[in-house]
Design a protein around this motif. Structure first.
Motif, PDB file in Angstrom:
ATOM      1  N   GLY A   1      70.910   9.663  25.140  1.00 48.74           N
ATOM      2  CA  GLY A   1      72.183   9.755  24.449  1.00 48.74           C
ATOM      3  C   GLY A   1      73.316  10.197  25.339  1.00 48.74           C
ATOM      4  O   GLY A   1      73.198  10.201  26.572  1.00 48.74           O
ATOM      5  N   VAL A   2      74.417  10.580  24.699  1.00 40.87           N
ATOM      6  CA  VAL A   2      75.617  11.041  25.384  1.00 40.87           C
ATOM      7  C   VAL A   2      75.932  12.450  24.899  1.00 40.87           C
ATOM      8  O   VAL A   2      75.910  12.713  23.690  1.00 40.87           O
ATOM      9  CB  VAL A   2      76.815  10.105  25.104  1.00 40.87           C
ATOM     10  N   VAL A   3      76.222  13.339  25.837  1.00 41.21           N
ATOM     11  CA  VAL A   3      76.595  14.708  25.488  1.00 41.21           C
ATOM     12  C   VAL A   3      77.998  14.664  24.877  1.00 41.21           C
ATOM     13  O   VAL A   3      78.941  14.214  25.512  1.00 41.21           O
ATOM     14  CB  VAL A   3      76.570  15.629  26.729  1.00 41.21           C
ATOM     15  N   ILE A   4      78.104  15.098  23.621  1.00 33.91           N
ATOM     16  CA  ILE A   4      79.406  15.099  22.947  1.00 33.91           C
ATOM     17  C   ILE A   4      79.964  16.512  22.817  1.00 33.91           C
ATOM     18  O   ILE A   4      81.113  16.690  22.408  1.00 33.91           O
ATOM     19  CB  ILE A   4      79.342  14.419  21.566  1.00 33.91           C
ATOM     20  N   GLY A   5      79.161  17.503  23.162  1.00 32.70           N
ATOM     21  CA  GLY A   5      79.630  18.881  23.112  1.00 32.70           C
ATOM     22  C   GLY A   5      78.743  19.782  23.943  1.00 32.70           C
ATOM     23  O   GLY A   5      77.524  19.602  23.974  1.00 32.70           O
ATOM     24  N   ALA A   6      79.354  20.715  24.634  1.00 36.14           N
ATOM     25  CA  ALA A   6      78.620  21.726  25.405  1.00 36.14           C
ATOM     26  C   ALA A   6      79.501  22.969  25.427  1.00 36.14           C
ATOM     27  O   ALA A   6      80.624  22.926  25.921  1.00 36.14           O
ATOM     28  CB  ALA A   6      78.332  21.230  26.819  1.00 36.14           C
ATOM     29  N   ASP A   7      79.007  24.041  24.845  1.00 37.41           N
ATOM     30  CA  ASP A   7      79.771  25.277  24.729  1.00 37.41           C
ATOM     31  C   ASP A   7      78.949  26.386  25.371  1.00 37.41           C
ATOM     32  O   ASP A   7      77.887  26.750  24.848  1.00 37.41           O
ATOM     33  CB  ASP A   7      80.054  25.574  23.259  1.00 37.41           C
ATOM     34  N   TYR A   8      79.421  26.902  26.500  1.00 40.90           N
ATOM     35  CA  TYR A   8      78.696  27.921  27.262  1.00 40.90           C
ATOM     36  C   TYR A   8      79.519  29.210  27.349  1.00 40.90           C
ATOM     37  O   TYR A   8      80.677  29.240  26.972  1.00 40.90           O
ATOM     38  CB  TYR A   8      78.396  27.423  28.677  1.00 40.90           C
TER      39      TYR A   8
END
Length: 146
Positions: free
Chosen positions: A53-60
């Motif tokens: 898939g495609v990363v649509i969100g990443a919150d670190y």
């Protein structure tokens, strides 16, 4: 890293990622219906994506104890399902990245609002899937295919 042994509560529900401490549909201290799967293991256990898939969100940048999901990665698969991986350590992917099933996206951790039903370490993965139609799906099929 040695995986945890299954708990007495769910002795036959283990994933390659660790021990399933809260199955899909169970109730928790925060939710009457838990729409995902919680999997416990030692901090740093590599978390692979269960789908292409495609990363649509990443919150670190989150820490243990915050009232949120902690560090989160969201991936959209080819069918429009959104796979959410929560309580992670700092991850290895960013929005827009294309990922393949089995690719390591982050280490397991205890960021955000985590707890252990057994009183042990709170390092775990909360894995949820929302279909393209807005309905929660059981992640077990995806976990079995790892």
């Amino acid at each position: 890293m040695k995986p945890l042994r299954p708990t007495k509560r769910f002795p036959n529900m283990a994933s390659k990622l660790g021990v399933i401490t809260t199955p899909f549909g169970a109730s928790t201290a925060q939710e009457k219906f838990h729409p995902g799967v919680d999997i416990a293991n030692v901090k740093g256990t590599p978390i692979p994506t269960t789908t292409d898939g495609v990363v649509i969100g990443a919150d670190y940048g989150h820490v243990k104890g915050e009232n949120n999901w902690g560090n989160v990665v969201k991936i959209r698969d080819k069918n429009g399902n959104i796979h959410q991986y929560s309580h992670l350590g700092n991850g290895y992917v960013r929005p827009g990245d294309t990922v393949k099933r089995g690719q390591i996206i982050a280490p397991m951790s205890d960021t955000g609002a985590t707890y252990s039903p057994s009183g042990g370490p709170s390092d775990n993965l909360d894995y949820r899937i929302v279909s393209a139609y807005g309905k929660y799906k059981s992640p077990l099929t995806y976990l079995k295919n790892l």
